[in-house]
Every structure is written in structure tokens, then in C-alpha cells.
Design an enzyme around this catalytic site. Structure first.
Site, PDB file in Angstrom:
ATOM      1  CG  HIS A 201      -0.235   0.304   2.501  1.00  0.00           C
ATOM      2  ND1 HIS A 201       0.487  -0.649   3.164  1.00  0.00           N
ATOM      3  CD2 HIS A 201      -0.123   1.435   3.228  1.00  0.00           C
ATOM      4  CE1 HIS A 201       1.013  -0.123   4.258  1.00  0.00           C
ATOM      5  NE2 HIS A 201       0.659   1.140   4.324  1.00  0.00           N
TER       6      HIS A 201
HETATM    7  C1  UD1 Z   1      -1.989   5.403   6.190  1.00  0.00           C
HETATM    8  C2  UD1 Z   1      -0.667   5.818   6.853  1.00  0.00           C
HETATM    9  C3  UD1 Z   1       0.353   4.704   6.648  1.00  0.00           C
HETATM   10  C4  UD1 Z   1      -0.178   3.377   7.139  1.00  0.00           C
HETATM   11  C5  UD1 Z   1      -1.501   3.098   6.444  1.00  0.00           C
HETATM   12  C6  UD1 Z   1      -2.106   1.803   6.904  1.00  0.00           C
HETATM   13  C7  UD1 Z   1      -0.107   8.214   6.843  1.00  0.00           C
HETATM   14  C8  UD1 Z   1       0.761   9.215   6.246  1.00  0.00           C
HETATM   15  N1  UD1 Z   1      -0.110   7.011   6.246  1.00  0.00           N
HETATM   16  O1  UD1 Z   1      -1.749   5.289   4.804  1.00  0.00           O
HETATM   17  O2  UD1 Z   1       1.512   5.012   7.391  1.00  0.00           O
HETATM   18  O3  UD1 Z   1       0.744   2.359   6.851  1.00  0.00           O
HETATM   19  O4  UD1 Z   1      -2.405   4.170   6.729  1.00  0.00           O
HETATM   20  O5  UD1 Z   1      -3.274   1.534   6.236  1.00  0.00           O
HETATM   21  O6  UD1 Z   1      -0.760   8.475   7.823  1.00  0.00           O
HETATM   22  N2  UD1 Z   1      -9.083   5.156   1.952  1.00  0.00           N
HETATM   23  C9  UD1 Z   1     -10.329   4.560   1.886  1.00  0.00           C
HETATM   24  N3  UD1 Z   1     -10.899   4.185   3.073  1.00  0.00           N
HETATM   25  C10 UD1 Z   1     -10.323   4.378   4.277  1.00  0.00           C
HETATM   26  C11 UD1 Z   1      -9.061   5.003   4.309  1.00  0.00           C
HETATM   27  C12 UD1 Z   1      -8.460   5.374   3.154  1.00  0.00           C
HETATM   28  O7  UD1 Z   1     -10.887   4.369   0.840  1.00  0.00           O
HETATM   29  O8  UD1 Z   1     -10.908   4.004   5.308  1.00  0.00           O
HETATM   30  C13 UD1 Z   1      -8.433   5.537   0.685  1.00  0.00           C
HETATM   31  C14 UD1 Z   1      -8.639   6.981   0.360  1.00  0.00           C
HETATM   32  O9  UD1 Z   1      -8.827   7.096  -1.006  1.00  0.00           O
HETATM   33  C15 UD1 Z   1      -7.341   7.634   0.727  1.00  0.00           C
HETATM   34  C16 UD1 Z   1      -6.333   6.507   0.519  1.00  0.00           C
HETATM   35  O10 UD1 Z   1      -7.045   5.317   0.812  1.00  0.00           O
HETATM   36  O11 UD1 Z   1      -7.069   8.736  -0.044  1.00  0.00           O
HETATM   37  C17 UD1 Z   1      -5.147   6.621   1.419  1.00  0.00           C
HETATM   38  O12 UD1 Z   1      -5.549   6.782   2.782  1.00  0.00           O
HETATM   39  P1  UD1 Z   1      -4.630   7.634   3.799  1.00  0.00           P
HETATM   40  O13 UD1 Z   1      -5.210   7.596   5.165  1.00  0.00           O
HETATM   41  O14 UD1 Z   1      -4.336   8.964   3.205  1.00  0.00           O
HETATM   42  O15 UD1 Z   1      -3.266   6.868   3.777  1.00  0.00           O
HETATM   43  P2  UD1 Z   1      -2.930   5.309   3.754  1.00  0.00           P
HETATM   44  O16 UD1 Z   1      -2.345   4.989   2.431  1.00  0.00           O
HETATM   45  O17 UD1 Z   1      -4.074   4.487   4.248  1.00  0.00           O
END
Ligand code: UD1
Length: 362
Positions: A201
Site C-alpha cells: 500500500h
Molecule cells: C496510512 C498511513 C500509513 C499506514 C496506512 C495503513 C499516513 C501518512 N499514512 O496510509 O503510514 O501504513 O495508513 O493503512 O498516515 N481510503 C479509503 N478508506 C479508508 C481510508 C483510506 O478508501 O478508510 C483511501 C482513500 O482514497 C485515501 C487513501 O485510501 O485517499 C489513502 O488513505 P490515507 O489515510 O491517506 O493513507 P494510507 O495509504 O491508508
């Protein structure tokens, strides 16, 4: 004493759960749980609260996704009034996600003491957003709970006072130790054949579509030798959609993100795990399962020196060769391949509770 915990993203939940549990057994502690809402899908959040037996959050800030600045700023704006009104004596933050640094920054400006659980880890790679979050959170914290000696050394090198550093061990392993017995009958039928378990991821792996396509081809090649089970993170799912790859191929099986217990069951019985996660490097080390990390560096070097982790970098030939070696070695059994990391014993959270209460008395 009033302690407020801040969680936001999936890897925070298994770290906070045992600390809340350990503190709830001590006298005179009032606890408040704040969920920033950084992760909000049921599969990324709610199911973890249920399985980890976390209490429902007292506050959900509902910040959702965004750019780093948007997400961090929204957490700060929403958390500041909660922190001010609640006025806890101590705020505990976990790991290295945006919710961690945002809450630490708010508290340090309000004069509220901050404790960082999982302090001192360093990849020395500032292109990773988590490394920035780790560096800043540690500078802002009053209590730094480290999982291993490298954490202490990193903090001392960065000028953190020795008196603030407490090596307590790994709280994520506390959760694993407590819940491993519940995974006994959870392995899906299809997973009894040898299989590799994959999670990817990190932006460095999934946002570069050309690289992601090559990586998937390598996994597809590997699936000729054994089944490849790949629970897909939402960020990765978006990229797979962009590539028009929705269903997996042959024995490379894409799945929805799994709950904690089901994923742990799969890790426990996997022939190997291929990942770019931080926590999974630690869990596989504890379980003695070979782990190939698709990154150039790790903030968790003990998983290499003491454990089962191997960095294969951005090099698909290395990934292939390492996977083949594990398959060959697997036939001779993999027992005895790992040593226990000191203090990764299921009691880290009790040690955190001890430190907090001892400090209150002085
Ligand atoms: C975040 C953490 C990362 C961790 C990961 C575990 C930061 C900088 N990154 O990354 O360190 O390893 O979580 O999962 O804090 N999204 C959904 N549903 C959700 C959450 C996210 O669809 O419940 C999608 C959204 O489109 C979002 C993307 O995933 O833009 C990324 O989510 P985000 O929380 O920005 O970062 P992660 O890649 O999950």
C-alpha cells in the site's frame, strides 16, 4: 489522572488496544479515546474496534482522506477544541501516521504532555511521510516508549534526553500474543495449500503504475509455484482499477482488506509474506514466518538482525530469487529460523502503564 488516546488509521488500533486495557486495570485512571477518522471504511476501522475489543471512541473527528496537508490540518483543527475541553494530563499517540503527528503538535502547543508509543524508529528515508511524522512526533513528546534498542539510540543521537526514553517493547506484539489463540480455527479452507500472503500500500509501490504492473507480473509468476493471496488496501484498489485489473489472475487472488484475526491466521500459516508494511515485518518476525519487504529500507532493523525479514528493495529479480530460496528451504522446515526480540513478550503495555503511574507519583 486523565489520559486521552488518539488513534486514526488501521495500524494504530492494535497498538492502542493493549495500552487502554493495561491502564484500565490501574486505579485512578480516567481514559478518553479519540478517533480522528483518518480511516473510515468499516473494513479499515469498525471491524478492528470489534475484534480488538476497543471501547467505542468518545469522539470521532470524521476527518477522512485528503492530501497530507489537508488531512493533517483537518485533524489539528478538529482535535484542538477536544484537547482543550478535555484537558487531559497526558495524551498518548501511536505509531507514525498523520493522526499521530497532528495530535502531538496540537498538544505541545496547548502545554499538554504527550507520550509517543513506538518512538525512535527511523528509516532515514525522508521521502516517506511516516519518517517525517516519526521525527516530529518524537521531538514534541515528553515520554518516548521505544520497542527496541535501536529506538533508544536514534533518539539519543537526535538530542532527546535519556530521562524521557523508556524501552518497553512492542505493543503490537501484545495484541498478537493475546489474540493468536483465537485464530486457531479461522484459516479459510482454500488457504490450507501452501500460499504466499501479500500486502502492498505504500505510495512508492502502488502510485507508480508502471512499477506496480511489473510487481504484479512477478507475483503472478510466483503463483505458478503456490497460491498468492493479496488482501487489497483501498489506496491500492484505486490503482488496480486504474490499471483495469480488478479480479486477480489464476492463482493470484485479490481480496478485500481482512479483519485483524483473519489476517493473523493467514500470516501464521503462510509459506512467506511479501509486504511493504511496517507492522507486518514485526508480526512475521514474532511468528517465525519468512518476510520479503519490497522497500529499500526499514525503520525496523531488528526484524532483519533478529528476525525473518529481508529487504528486497525495488528489484524484482531479488524478490523472485528470495521467494524461490524460501520455497526450497521450506521443504526442510523453517523451525529455529528466528530468535525472540527482547521485550516482545506480550507485556509492553503493562510496562507503559508502570512508567506512567510511577511518573505520576514523583
Ligand atoms: C496510512 C498511513 C500509513 C499506514 C496506512 C495503513 C499516513 C501518512 N499514512 O496510509 O503510514 O501504513 O495508513 O493503512 O498516515 N481510503 C479509503 N478508506 C479508508 C481510508 C483510506 O478508501 O478508510 C483511501 C482513500 O482514497 C485515501 C487513501 O485510501 O485517499 C489513502 O488513505 P490515507 O489515510 O491517506 O493513507 P494510507 O495509504 O491508508
Amino acid at each position: 489522572m486523565h489520559i486521552l488516546h488518539v488513534v486514526g488509521a488501521r495500524p494504530n488500533f492494535m497498538k492502542a488496544a493493549p495500552v487502554l486495557r493495561a491502564l484500565s486495570k490501574r486505579d485512578g485512571i480516567l481514559q478518553t479515546l479519540v478517533h480522528t477518522g483518518q480511516h473510515y471504511d468499516a473494513a479499515m476501522s469498525d471491524v478492528f474496534f470489534q475484534q480488538l475489543e476497543l471501547p467505542s471512541p468518545d469522539f470521532n473527528l470524521g476527518v477522512g482522506s485528503g492530501t497530507h496537508a489537508e488531512q493533517t490540518a483537518r485533524i489539528m483543527l478538529a482535535f484542538e477544541p477536544v484537547a482543550r475541553d478535555q484537558a487531559p494530563e497526558l495524551v498518548l499517540v501511536y505509531g507514525d501516521v498523520n493522526s499521530t503527528v497532528a495530535a502531538a503538535l496540537v498538544c505541545s502547543k496547548l502545554g499538554i504532555q504527550v507520550g509517543h508509543v513506538e518512538a525512535g524508529l527511523r528509516s532515514r528515508d525522508r521521502s516517506m511521510p511516516e519518517e517525517i511524522n516519526r521525527l516530529l512526533t518524537d521531538q514534541l513528546s515528553d515520554l518516548l516508549f521505544t520497542p527496541s534498542t535501536d529506538g533508544d539510540e536514534n533518539l539519543l543521537q537526535e538530542g532527546i534526553a535519556l530521562g524521557k526514553i523508556h524501552r518497553v517493547g512492542n505493543v503490537m506484539i501484545d495484541t498478537l500474543v493475546r489474540l493468536l489463540p483465537r485464530t486457531d480455527n479461522l484459516l479459510p479452507g482454500a488457504a490450507h495449500a501452501p500460499y504466499a500472503l501479500v500486502t502492498l500500500h505504500r505510495p512508492s509501490n502502488v502510485d507508480d503504475l508502471a512499477w506496480l504492473r511489473e510487481l504484479l507480473q512477478t507475483l503472478s509468476d510466483l503463483s505458478r509455484d503456490l497460491e498468492v493471496i493479496f488482501p487489497v488496501h483501498p489506496r491500492t484498489r484505486q490503482r488496480l482499477n486504474e490499471l483495469g485489473l480488478t479480479g486477480g489472475k489464476d492463482r493470484l487472488k485479490f481480496q478485500e482488506p481482512l479483519p485483524y484475526l483473519e489476517f493473523l491466521a493467514l500470516q501464521r500459516c503462510a509459506s512467506m509474506v511479501i509486504t511493504d508494511s511496517g507492522g507486518i515485518q514485526e508480526e512475521t518476525t514474532f511468528l517465525g514466518v519468512p518476510c520479503l519487504t519490497v522497500r529499500e529500507n526499514t525503520e525496523r532493523p531488528v526484524t532483519i538482525s533478529e528476525g525473518t525479514n529481508q529487504l528486497v528493495g525495488r528489484d524484482l529479480r531479488r524478490l523472485k530469487e528470495a521467494a524461490e530460496k524460501i520455497l526450497q528451504r521450506g521443504r526442510q522446515g523453517r523451525e529455529g529460523s528466528t530468535r525472540r526480540v527482547p521485550l516482545w513478550d506480550g507485556n509492553a503495555s503493562e510496562r507503559i502503564a508502570d512508567v506512567i503511574l510511577r511518573r505520576q507519583e514523583t
